[in-house]
Design an enzyme around this catalytic site. Structure first.
Site, short mmCIF file in Angstrom:
data_model
loop_
_atom_site.label_atom_id
_atom_site.label_comp_id
_atom_site.label_asym_id
_atom_site.label_seq_id
_atom_site.Cartn_x
_atom_site.Cartn_y
_atom_site.Cartn_z
CD GLU A 156 -2.73 1.34 2.48
OE1 GLU A 156 -3.63 2.21 2.50
OE2 GLU A 156 -2.54 0.55 3.42
CE LYS A 203 -6.52 -0.07 1.74
NZ LYS A 203 -7.02 -0.52 3.07
#
Length: 297
Positions: free
Chosen positions: A176, A213
Protein backbone atom coordinates in the site's frame (compact mmCIF):
# COMPACT_ATOMS: atom_id res chain seq x y z
CA UNK A 1 -9.65 -23.83 2.94
CA UNK A 2 -6.66 -21.88 1.57
CA UNK A 3 -7.40 -22.85 -2.04
CA UNK A 4 -10.94 -21.57 -1.63
CA UNK A 5 -9.58 -18.36 -0.12
CA UNK A 6 -7.21 -17.86 -3.07
CA UNK A 7 -10.11 -18.19 -5.48
CA UNK A 8 -12.37 -15.94 -3.41
CA UNK A 9 -9.81 -13.13 -3.13
CA UNK A 10 -8.61 -13.36 -6.75
CA UNK A 11 -11.93 -13.89 -8.53
CA UNK A 12 -14.72 -13.15 -6.07
CA UNK A 13 -17.20 -10.29 -6.31
CA UNK A 14 -17.07 -7.96 -3.36
CA UNK A 15 -14.60 -5.83 -1.42
CA UNK A 16 -12.12 -6.00 1.46
CA UNK A 17 -13.04 -4.29 4.73
CA UNK A 18 -10.17 -2.46 6.45
CA UNK A 19 -10.57 -2.81 10.24
CA UNK A 20 -6.91 -2.22 11.03
CA UNK A 21 -6.69 1.16 12.76
CA UNK A 22 -3.64 0.97 15.03
CA UNK A 23 -2.43 2.99 18.01
CA UNK A 24 -2.08 6.31 16.20
CA UNK A 25 -5.39 6.21 14.33
CA UNK A 26 -7.53 4.54 17.02
CA UNK A 27 -8.55 7.75 18.90
CA UNK A 28 -9.87 9.27 15.67
CA UNK A 29 -11.72 6.05 14.77
CA UNK A 30 -13.30 5.98 18.23
CA UNK A 31 -14.21 9.69 18.04
CA UNK A 32 -15.93 9.12 14.68
CA UNK A 33 -17.84 6.28 16.37
CA UNK A 34 -18.99 8.64 19.15
CA UNK A 35 -16.46 7.73 21.87
CA UNK A 36 -14.42 10.74 23.02
CA UNK A 37 -10.95 10.63 24.58
CA UNK A 38 -12.57 11.34 27.95
CA UNK A 39 -14.11 7.84 27.86
CA UNK A 40 -10.75 6.12 28.46
CA UNK A 41 -7.62 6.89 30.43
CA UNK A 42 -5.22 4.14 29.38
CA UNK A 43 -4.14 2.63 26.08
CA UNK A 44 -5.51 -0.72 27.26
CA UNK A 45 -8.97 0.80 27.77
CA UNK A 46 -8.75 2.43 24.34
CA UNK A 47 -7.96 -0.89 22.65
CA UNK A 48 -10.75 -2.60 24.59
CA UNK A 49 -13.21 -0.05 23.19
CA UNK A 50 -12.00 -0.39 19.59
CA UNK A 51 -12.24 -4.17 19.87
CA UNK A 52 -15.83 -3.81 21.08
CA UNK A 53 -16.52 -1.66 18.01
CA UNK A 54 -14.88 -4.16 15.67
CA UNK A 55 -16.71 -7.05 17.31
CA UNK A 56 -20.00 -5.25 16.79
CA UNK A 57 -19.16 -4.76 13.10
CA UNK A 58 -17.88 -8.29 12.46
CA UNK A 59 -20.77 -10.03 14.25
CA UNK A 60 -23.41 -7.89 12.52
CA UNK A 61 -25.55 -9.75 9.97
CA UNK A 62 -24.69 -6.90 7.58
CA UNK A 63 -21.02 -7.99 7.64
CA UNK A 64 -21.78 -10.67 5.09
CA UNK A 65 -19.48 -12.75 2.87
CA UNK A 66 -21.96 -12.19 0.03
CA UNK A 67 -20.51 -8.68 -0.20
CA UNK A 68 -17.22 -8.82 1.74
CA UNK A 69 -14.33 -10.95 0.48
CA UNK A 70 -11.83 -10.20 3.22
CA UNK A 71 -11.06 -8.09 6.28
CA UNK A 72 -7.74 -6.53 7.35
CA UNK A 73 -7.04 -6.80 11.08
CA UNK A 74 -4.74 -4.98 13.49
CA UNK A 75 -2.25 -7.25 15.34
CA UNK A 76 -4.08 -6.85 18.66
CA UNK A 77 -7.36 -7.79 16.97
CA UNK A 78 -5.79 -11.02 15.71
CA UNK A 79 -4.77 -11.84 19.29
CA UNK A 80 -8.24 -11.12 20.71
CA UNK A 81 -11.38 -13.21 20.55
CA UNK A 82 -14.94 -12.86 19.30
CA UNK A 83 -17.53 -15.18 20.81
CA UNK A 84 -14.83 -17.49 22.15
CA UNK A 85 -12.86 -17.74 18.88
CA UNK A 86 -9.78 -15.82 17.77
CA UNK A 87 -10.85 -13.05 15.41
CA UNK A 88 -9.24 -14.42 12.24
CA UNK A 89 -10.67 -17.89 12.83
CA UNK A 90 -14.08 -16.37 13.55
CA UNK A 91 -13.95 -14.46 10.26
CA UNK A 92 -12.84 -17.48 8.23
CA UNK A 93 -14.94 -20.18 9.85
CA UNK A 94 -18.10 -18.40 11.02
CA UNK A 95 -18.32 -15.70 8.37
CA UNK A 96 -16.53 -17.12 5.32
CA UNK A 97 -14.47 -13.91 5.12
CA UNK A 98 -10.72 -14.07 4.39
CA UNK A 99 -8.51 -12.58 7.15
CA UNK A 100 -5.54 -10.29 6.46
CA UNK A 101 -3.13 -8.73 8.97
CA UNK A 102 -1.61 -5.24 9.06
CA UNK A 103 2.10 -5.82 9.74
CA UNK A 104 3.68 -2.37 9.52
CA UNK A 105 4.52 -0.39 12.67
CA UNK A 106 3.51 3.01 11.32
CA UNK A 107 5.25 5.70 9.32
CA UNK A 108 8.72 7.20 9.57
CA UNK A 109 9.23 10.97 9.50
CA UNK A 110 8.74 12.64 6.06
CA UNK A 111 11.79 12.69 3.76
CA UNK A 112 12.08 13.22 -0.02
CA UNK A 113 8.34 13.85 -0.26
CA UNK A 114 7.34 10.47 1.21
CA UNK A 115 6.96 8.59 4.45
CA UNK A 116 8.60 5.20 4.49
CA UNK A 117 7.53 2.54 6.97
CA UNK A 118 9.24 2.36 10.33
CA UNK A 119 11.39 -0.76 10.79
CA UNK A 120 9.34 -3.90 11.50
CA UNK A 121 11.23 -5.76 14.24
CA UNK A 122 10.47 -9.46 14.72
CA UNK A 123 8.55 -9.65 11.46
CA UNK A 124 9.35 -13.35 11.05
CA UNK A 125 7.83 -14.08 14.46
CA UNK A 126 4.72 -12.06 13.60
CA UNK A 127 4.34 -13.95 10.31
CA UNK A 128 4.64 -17.27 12.17
CA UNK A 129 1.85 -16.16 14.51
CA UNK A 130 -0.22 -15.04 11.53
CA UNK A 131 0.12 -18.51 10.02
CA UNK A 132 -0.93 -20.09 13.31
CA UNK A 133 -4.10 -17.97 13.17
CA UNK A 134 -4.71 -18.97 9.53
CA UNK A 135 -4.18 -15.43 8.25
CA UNK A 136 -4.23 -15.37 4.43
CA UNK A 137 -2.26 -12.22 3.70
CA UNK A 138 -0.75 -9.03 5.09
CA UNK A 139 -0.92 -5.28 4.53
CA UNK A 140 1.71 -2.56 4.93
CA UNK A 141 1.36 1.16 4.25
CA UNK A 142 3.68 3.93 3.10
CA UNK A 143 2.61 7.47 2.08
CA UNK A 144 3.58 9.57 -0.94
CA UNK A 145 3.06 13.32 -0.49
CA UNK A 146 5.06 14.75 -3.40
CA UNK A 147 6.07 13.68 -6.92
CA UNK A 148 9.66 13.01 -5.87
CA UNK A 149 11.23 10.21 -7.98
CA UNK A 150 13.87 9.30 -5.38
CA UNK A 151 11.32 9.17 -2.58
CA UNK A 152 8.85 7.08 -4.57
CA UNK A 153 11.59 4.65 -5.59
CA UNK A 154 12.61 4.32 -1.93
CA UNK A 155 9.00 3.50 -1.01
CA UNK A 156 8.84 0.77 -3.62
CA UNK A 157 12.27 -0.66 -2.76
CA UNK A 158 11.24 -1.00 0.88
CA UNK A 159 7.77 -2.38 0.13
CA UNK A 160 8.96 -5.06 -2.26
CA UNK A 161 11.90 -6.11 -0.07
CA UNK A 162 9.51 -6.83 2.81
CA UNK A 163 6.89 -8.31 0.44
CA UNK A 164 9.39 -11.01 -0.57
CA UNK A 165 9.91 -11.90 3.10
CA UNK A 166 6.12 -12.19 3.50
CA UNK A 167 5.80 -14.37 0.38
CA UNK A 168 8.53 -16.64 1.76
CA UNK A 169 6.37 -17.14 4.85
CA UNK A 170 3.52 -18.38 2.64
CA UNK A 171 1.36 -15.26 2.89
CA UNK A 172 0.07 -12.85 0.23
CA UNK A 173 1.32 -9.26 0.79
CA UNK A 174 -0.84 -6.22 0.13
CA UNK A 175 1.52 -3.40 -0.85
CA UNK A 176 0.00 0.00 0.00
CA UNK A 177 1.86 3.08 -1.27
CA UNK A 178 -0.88 5.64 -0.51
CA UNK A 179 -0.75 8.82 -2.56
CA UNK A 180 -2.07 11.64 -0.35
CA UNK A 181 -5.34 12.89 -1.89
CA UNK A 182 -4.36 16.44 -0.86
CA UNK A 183 -1.03 16.31 -2.70
CA UNK A 184 -0.45 19.31 -4.97
CA UNK A 185 0.93 17.02 -7.70
CA UNK A 186 -1.17 13.90 -7.06
CA UNK A 187 -1.46 12.88 -10.71
CA UNK A 188 2.29 13.25 -11.32
CA UNK A 189 2.96 11.16 -8.19
CA UNK A 190 0.65 8.48 -9.58
CA UNK A 191 2.52 8.43 -12.89
CA UNK A 192 5.88 8.01 -11.13
CA UNK A 193 4.41 5.38 -8.81
CA UNK A 194 3.06 3.34 -11.71
CA UNK A 195 6.48 3.29 -13.40
CA UNK A 196 8.18 2.14 -10.19
CA UNK A 197 5.48 -0.46 -9.51
CA UNK A 198 5.85 -1.91 -13.00
CA UNK A 199 9.65 -2.02 -12.66
CA UNK A 200 9.38 -3.95 -9.41
CA UNK A 201 6.55 -6.22 -10.57
CA UNK A 202 8.47 -7.14 -13.73
CA UNK A 203 11.40 -8.22 -11.57
CA UNK A 204 9.32 -10.74 -9.58
CA UNK A 205 9.49 -14.45 -10.33
CA UNK A 206 6.43 -16.44 -11.39
CA UNK A 207 5.79 -17.67 -7.86
CA UNK A 208 6.02 -14.18 -6.32
CA UNK A 209 2.60 -12.56 -6.43
CA UNK A 210 1.33 -9.48 -4.61
CA UNK A 211 -1.80 -7.44 -4.10
CA UNK A 212 -1.80 -3.66 -4.44
CA UNK A 213 -3.78 -1.18 -2.34
CA UNK A 214 -3.76 2.20 -4.07
CA UNK A 215 -5.33 5.62 -3.81
CA UNK A 216 -8.05 5.97 -6.46
CA UNK A 217 -6.19 7.62 -9.37
CA UNK A 218 -6.93 11.13 -10.61
CA UNK A 219 -7.30 9.83 -14.17
CA UNK A 220 -9.79 6.95 -14.48
CA UNK A 221 -8.20 3.58 -15.36
CA UNK A 222 -4.68 5.01 -15.02
CA UNK A 223 -3.71 1.76 -13.28
CA UNK A 224 -5.06 -0.58 -15.97
CA UNK A 225 -1.58 -2.09 -16.60
CA UNK A 226 -1.27 -2.89 -12.89
CA UNK A 227 -4.71 -4.54 -12.78
CA UNK A 228 -3.72 -6.73 -15.74
CA UNK A 229 -0.16 -7.55 -14.58
CA UNK A 230 0.44 -11.31 -14.16
CA UNK A 231 2.20 -10.82 -10.79
CA UNK A 232 -0.71 -8.81 -9.35
CA UNK A 233 -3.19 -10.97 -7.51
CA UNK A 234 -5.74 -8.15 -7.06
CA UNK A 235 -5.85 -4.34 -6.95
CA UNK A 236 -7.87 -2.72 -4.18
CA UNK A 237 -8.49 0.96 -3.45
CA UNK A 238 -8.32 2.91 -0.20
CA UNK A 239 -10.82 5.68 0.49
CA UNK A 240 -7.98 7.98 1.57
CA UNK A 241 -10.11 10.64 3.25
CA UNK A 242 -12.82 10.87 0.61
CA UNK A 243 -16.37 10.52 1.87
CA UNK A 244 -17.97 7.17 1.08
CA UNK A 245 -20.16 8.77 -1.58
CA UNK A 246 -17.18 10.38 -3.32
CA UNK A 247 -14.95 7.32 -2.96
CA UNK A 248 -17.66 5.07 -4.41
CA UNK A 249 -18.19 7.43 -7.32
CA UNK A 250 -14.47 7.55 -8.16
CA UNK A 251 -14.06 3.79 -7.70
CA UNK A 252 -16.83 3.03 -10.22
CA UNK A 253 -14.75 4.73 -12.92
CA UNK A 254 -11.87 2.24 -12.50
CA UNK A 255 -12.30 -1.19 -14.07
CA UNK A 256 -10.96 -4.18 -12.18
CA UNK A 257 -10.34 -2.34 -8.89
CA UNK A 258 -12.36 -3.17 -5.78
CA UNK A 259 -12.66 -1.25 -2.51
CA UNK A 260 -10.68 -1.73 0.67
CA UNK A 261 -12.25 1.09 2.66
CA UNK A 262 -11.80 1.85 6.36
CA UNK A 263 -13.29 5.14 7.51
CA UNK A 264 -15.68 5.27 4.54
CA UNK A 265 -17.09 1.91 5.67
CA UNK A 266 -17.78 3.02 9.24
CA UNK A 267 -18.61 6.72 8.81
CA UNK A 268 -22.33 6.35 9.70
CA UNK A 269 -21.85 4.01 12.68
CA UNK A 270 -22.30 5.25 16.26
CA UNK A 271 -21.85 3.64 19.64
CA UNK A 272 -25.29 4.82 20.79
CA UNK A 273 -27.22 3.31 17.88
CA UNK A 274 -29.65 0.50 18.62
CA UNK A 275 -28.74 -2.87 17.14
CA UNK A 276 -31.37 -2.30 14.47
CA UNK A 277 -30.09 1.16 13.53
CA UNK A 278 -26.44 0.04 13.61
CA UNK A 279 -27.07 -2.98 11.39
CA UNK A 280 -29.13 -0.89 8.96
CA UNK A 281 -26.40 1.76 8.68
CA UNK A 282 -23.71 -0.89 8.17
CA UNK A 283 -25.81 -2.74 5.60
CA UNK A 284 -26.31 0.47 3.62
CA UNK A 285 -22.55 1.13 3.64
CA UNK A 286 -21.64 -2.45 2.73
CA UNK A 287 -24.07 -2.63 -0.17
CA UNK A 288 -23.02 0.75 -1.61
CA UNK A 289 -19.31 -0.16 -1.46
CA UNK A 290 -20.03 -3.58 -2.98
CA UNK A 291 -21.96 -1.89 -5.79
CA UNK A 292 -19.07 0.49 -6.52
CA UNK A 293 -16.64 -2.47 -6.53
CA UNK A 294 -18.54 -4.69 -8.94
CA UNK A 295 -20.70 -2.39 -11.08
CA UNK A 296 -18.46 -0.16 -13.17
CA UNK A 297 -19.50 2.82 -15.31
Amino acid sequence: MRENQFDKVKNGKGFIAALDQSGGSTPKALANYGISKEAYTTEEEMFDLIHQMRTRIITSPAFDSKYILGAILFEQTMDRQIEGMYTAEYLAEKKGIVPFLKVDKGLAEPADGVQLMKPIPNLDTLLQRANQHHIFGTKMRSVIKEANPEGIKAVMDQQFEIAKQIISAGLVPIIEPEVDIHSQDKEKSEELLKVELLNHLNALSEDENVMLKLTIPTSANAYKELVQHPRVFRVVALSGGYSREEANKKLKENDGIIASFSRALTEDLNVDQTAEAFNAALEKAVKSIYDASVNKN
